[in-house]
Scaffold this motif. Structure first.
Motif, PDB file in Angstrom:
ATOM      1  N   LEU A 167       0.816  -1.215   0.000  1.00  0.00           N
ATOM      2  CA  LEU A 167       0.000   0.000   0.000  1.00  0.00           C
ATOM      3  C   LEU A 167       0.850   1.265   0.000  1.00  0.00           C
ATOM      4  N   ASP A 168       1.931   1.268   0.784  1.00  0.00           N
ATOM      5  CA  ASP A 168       2.779   2.464   0.844  1.00  0.00           C
ATOM      6  C   ASP A 168       3.614   2.653  -0.418  1.00  0.00           C
ATOM      7  N   LYS A 169       3.584   1.667  -1.323  1.00  0.00           N
ATOM      8  CA  LYS A 169       4.336   1.778  -2.578  1.00  0.00           C
ATOM      9  C   LYS A 169       3.516   2.447  -3.679  1.00  0.00           C
ATOM     10  N   GLU A 170       2.358   2.977  -3.321  1.00  0.00           N
ATOM     11  CA  GLU A 170       1.518   3.640  -4.324  1.00  0.00           C
ATOM     12  C   GLU A 170       2.321   4.719  -5.049  1.00  0.00           C
ATOM     13  N   GLY A 171       2.333   4.642  -6.383  1.00  0.00           N
ATOM     14  CA  GLY A 171       3.052   5.605  -7.199  1.00  0.00           C
ATOM     15  C   GLY A 171       4.525   5.310  -7.368  1.00  0.00           C
TER      16      GLY A 171
ATOM     17  N   LEU B 130       5.426  -0.744  -8.320  1.00  0.00           N
ATOM     18  CA  LEU B 130       4.063  -1.069  -8.758  1.00  0.00           C
ATOM     19  C   LEU B 130       3.760  -0.520 -10.149  1.00  0.00           C
TER      20      LEU B 130
ATOM     21  N   TYR C 194      -9.741   3.224   2.031  1.00  0.00           N
ATOM     22  CA  TYR C 194      -9.174   4.452   1.470  1.00  0.00           C
ATOM     23  C   TYR C 194     -10.289   5.479   1.282  1.00  0.00           C
TER      24      TYR C 194
ATOM     25  N   SER D 156     -11.870   8.737  -1.044  1.00  0.00           N
ATOM     26  CA  SER D 156     -11.899   9.307  -2.389  1.00  0.00           C
ATOM     27  C   SER D 156     -12.951  10.406  -2.424  1.00  0.00           C
TER      28      SER D 156
END
Length: 335
Positions: free
Chosen positions: A38-42, A46, A84, A86
């Protein structure tokens, strides 16, 4: 804590129950997946499937030696449940709380071809064989005992007509116009060795296959669909014959294989003998051998934990000469 009065009350007893197939379900470390997924978003990890496969190499499962498990990895997965926030749209800044599952599959099968997608490797750690067994393997001579063991174990090789005079024997059979009615290999169990080892569960069947093609000596198309489905391969047998609950011998029918050599001029291939968990499944997979080389080993041998000791064809103990490995050929001589 007081219930939120605006929350809709749901009578769970009226909802359809969730049913899951039998299996092992383990709660994993949330912090690990938070940090590494999850913390690897962007992040580059990934960015693509190739990047992710390079970053997240897989899952390692280990069990004690005394636990025997056969896992269907095509049904295995890791489900990451996360929350999350949005916004509704670019023009509406209303914040919405969301919940979603992301599933990491172990192995999948292509729905059209059945091909496995993904990689799985089994690592077996066994104790070393006793010196007596170790020294009797791979000697290049006919063995007095045949040691078979599933898993990271051992298998035997059999040459029906060896290089010394083998071609002459085959030609003699051809010139004699023999009609082969039945041919068998009969293996006798070394009861003294097994009994000395204590209570043992013996393999119910042995599997014999050709070394050059990794294909079985039996022909599936000579069996009825029902017999093959039931694992009752009448033109092969291979089952354990018992007396008083103890194994005495195995008989493997090789009539079709002998006729291939005599009548159809097929290669007199070396035969490999292993234990098996399902005689119907003949697939092989690559395995790393003790000498560091790769070889193809039947899948149903690698998943079988059982083993046995059979008498070979050379230097049998005194009084056991009648237990020698036998090739039986029943024939009719044509006029």
């Amino acid at each position: 804590q007081e219930d939120d009065p605006e929350t809709e009350d749901v009578d769970e007893s009226e909802e359809a129950p969730t049913r899951l197939a039998p299996g092992i379900r383990v709660k994993l470390n949330n912090a690990f997946f938070q940090e590494n997924i999850l913390d690897k978003e962007g992040a580059s990890e990934l960015l693509s499937q190739a990047n992710f496969s390079e970053f997240f190499r897989g899952v390692h499962l280990s069990v004690p030696d005394d636990i025997l498990l056969l896992l269907d990895l095509t049904q295995g997965n890791i489900t990451i449940n996360y929350n999350y926030k949005s916004v509704t749209s670019s023009t509406d800044s209303t914040v919405i709380d969301n919940e979603r599952d992301f599933v990491l599959y172990f192995i999948r099968r292509d729905s059209s071809t059945g091909t496995a997608i993904g990689n799985a490797v089994n690592s077996f750690v066994n104790e070393a064989y006793p010196a007596e067994i170790e020294n009797s393997m791979d000697t290049g001579e006919n063995a007095s005992k045949i040691y078979l063991k599933g898993g990271a174990g051992s298998y035997a090789q059999i040459k029906l007509f060896d290089e010394s005079g083998g071609a002459e024997i085959i030609n003699q059979i051809k010139q004699g116009n023999w009609i082969i009615n039945e041919a068998n290999l009969v293996f006798y169990v070394d009861r003294s060795t097994l009994d000395a080892a204590g209570t043992q569960i013996e393999p119910s069947k042995l599997y014999l296959y050709k070394d050059n093609t990794n294909t079985s000596v039996y022909n599936q198309f000579l069996e009825t669909e029902q017999d093959f489905s039931d694992g009752n391969i009448t033109n092969y047998d291979g089952g354990l014959n018992e007396e008083n609950g103890k194994g005495q011998s195995y008989k493997v029918k090789i009539t079709n294989h002998i006729n291939d050599i005599i009548v159809r001029d097929s290669t007199n291939a070396t035969l490999n003998l292993t234990v098996t968990s399902d005689i119907r499944i003949t697939a092989t997979n690559k395995a790393m051998m003790a000498n560091g080389e790769e070889d193809n080993i039947p899948v149903m041998s690698t998943v079988n934990p059982l083993g046995t000791v059979l008498y070979g064809s050379n230097n049998l103990p005194s009084g056991m000469e009648d237990k020698k490995l036998k090739l039986e050929i029943f024939y009719t001589k044509a006029n």
